[in-house]
Design an enzyme around this catalytic site. Structure first.
Site, PDB file in Angstrom:
ATOM      1  N   GLU A  17      75.266  50.109  15.950  1.00 23.06           N
ATOM      2  CA  GLU A  17      76.326  49.448  16.738  1.00 23.06           C
ATOM      3  C   GLU A  17      77.181  48.555  15.846  1.00 23.06           C
ATOM      4  OE1 GLU A  17      77.850  49.025  19.389  1.00 23.06           O
ATOM      5  OE2 GLU A  17      76.762  49.967  21.024  1.00 23.06           O
ATOM      6  N   ARG A  98      69.919  39.937  26.269  1.00 26.23           N
ATOM      7  CA  ARG A  98      70.201  39.850  24.838  1.00 26.23           C
ATOM      8  C   ARG A  98      71.699  40.013  24.647  1.00 26.23           C
ATOM      9  NH1 ARG A  98      71.891  44.732  23.079  1.00 26.23           N
ATOM     10  NH2 ARG A  98      70.986  46.609  23.959  1.00 26.23           N
ATOM     11  N   ASN A 100      74.996  41.679  23.184  1.00 28.16           N
ATOM     12  CA  ASN A 100      75.413  43.046  22.920  1.00 28.16           C
ATOM     13  C   ASN A 100      76.678  42.976  22.066  1.00 28.16           C
ATOM     14  OD1 ASN A 100      74.716  45.796  23.398  1.00 28.16           O
ATOM     15  ND2 ASN A 100      76.399  45.983  24.848  1.00 28.16           N
ATOM     16  N   ASN A 146      80.682  45.184  26.474  1.00 28.54           N
ATOM     17  CA  ASN A 146      80.886  46.044  25.313  1.00 28.54           C
ATOM     18  C   ASN A 146      82.225  45.803  24.632  1.00 28.54           C
ATOM     19  OD1 ASN A 146      78.830  47.714  24.184  1.00 28.54           O
ATOM     20  ND2 ASN A 146      78.557  48.624  26.199  1.00 28.54           N
ATOM     21  N   ASP A 196      82.149  52.511  25.491  1.00 27.68           N
ATOM     22  CA  ASP A 196      81.237  51.585  24.813  1.00 27.68           C
ATOM     23  C   ASP A 196      82.045  50.701  23.867  1.00 27.68           C
ATOM     24  OD1 ASP A 196      79.089  50.399  23.470  1.00 27.68           O
ATOM     25  OD2 ASP A 196      77.856  52.180  23.546  1.00 27.68           O
TER      26      ASP A 196
HETATM   27 CA    CA Z   1      77.724  48.876  22.702  1.00 32.78          CA
END
Ligand code: CA
Length: 287
Positions: A17, A98, A100, A146, A196
């Site tokens: 990521e 958490r 992101n 995101n 995303d």
């Molecule tokens: Ca992501």
């Protein structure tokens, strides 16, 4: 223009990521959230140095004073510049959340949002770490925080809460970081997958990794302009890099794939590169 997809690192990241080009070192910095680790990749050789971090890591940004600021499970930390140290905690009842995805705005504030480990609807938030290290709780009722991007004039912030299957825009005030007038600019609900991570190019095109669709989409003024197909179903995010910012780097994940799906997608978790024929915008640095 070539849309050949190259493998830069066949990393097998569970949840690769947060790619960001570090212009100080000419390396691509990205995370494996579950590793948890921060990777620094020489994109010409694929050689990758990794910083182990003590908690799950959602996003990382270069820091003007040295090293990086990372959004770890419980808050914002300074890493890669001596021992890791927490700058500030965020509320996390029961440790159920958490951090992101996250990114810096053009002034150098670090925006990052959260996700519940069970992805509970509406349990997550978006935060902003200002350059003076104070944290603002900007949005609540988020599910999977995101992609973030800012228009080149700094007047618009783009944002993705993945399950909405939308890209939303806000009016953005550079001097204060205030956001207002939320509206939808792209609706992906007719297609498969969820939006995303996201980045913006020098022409204002939004590049969005579509988790579950095996593709990165480019949108121009809300219209689907291009589709880059990848050899994995779960691309997670993308960022422009290379010294000319003309290479698009795409992270991916094997998280949640069945054994047979992983056999069919041996590159799930790899870092990819595409030369899309358009340049990106230099990543903003914290502080
Ligand atoms: Ca992501």
């Amino acid at each position: 223009m070539s849309t050949d997809v190259e493998v830069v690192v066949a990393a097998e990241a569970e949840l690769g990521e947060g790619p960001v080009w570090d212009g100080r070192t000419n390396r691509l910095v990205w995370v494996d959230i579950m590793g948890p680790s921060i990777h620094q990749t020489d994109v010409r050789t694929g050689r990758t140095d990794s910083i182990a971090v003590p908690l799950h890591v959602g996003a990382v940004v270069p820091r003007a004073l040295g090293g990086y600021v990372a959004a770890l499970q419980d808050g914002f930390w300074v890493v890669g510049d001596g021992p890791s140290r927490r700058l500030t905690e965020v509320p996390n009842p029961g440790g159920k959340l958490r951090f992101n995805d996250g990114k810096c705005d053009p002034v150098g504030r670090f925006w990052a949002g959260t996700i519940a480990y069970d992805a509970a609807a509406g349990a997550a938030s978006l935060y902003c770490l200002d350059t003076d290290e104070t944290v603002t709780h900007v949005l609540d009722g988020i599910t999977i925080s995101n992609g973030l991007a800012w228009s080149r004039d700094g007047d618009t912030m783009f944002y993705i809460d993945s399950p909405t299957k939308r890209i939303d825009a806000f009016n953005f005030t550079l001097s204060t970081g205030a956001i207002s007038d939320r509206r939808t600019v792209v609706d992906l609900s007719a297609g498969i997958g969820e939006p995303d991570g996201m980045t913006i190019d020098a022409e204002g095109g939004l590049w969005v990794a579509v988790w579950g669709a095996g593709a990165v989409h480019r949108y121009v003024f809300g219209r689907l302009d291009r589709v880059l197909k990848l050899p994995v179903s779960q691309p997670t995010s993308c960022a422009f890099g290379g010294t000319d910012l003309d290479e698009l780097y795409v992270t991916s994940a094997w998280k949640g794939l069945s054994k047979s799906e992983r056999n069919e997608q041996p590159l799930a978790g790899a870092l990819f590169r595409v030369r899309p024929g358009v340049r990106g915008v230099a990543a903003h640095v914290y502080g």
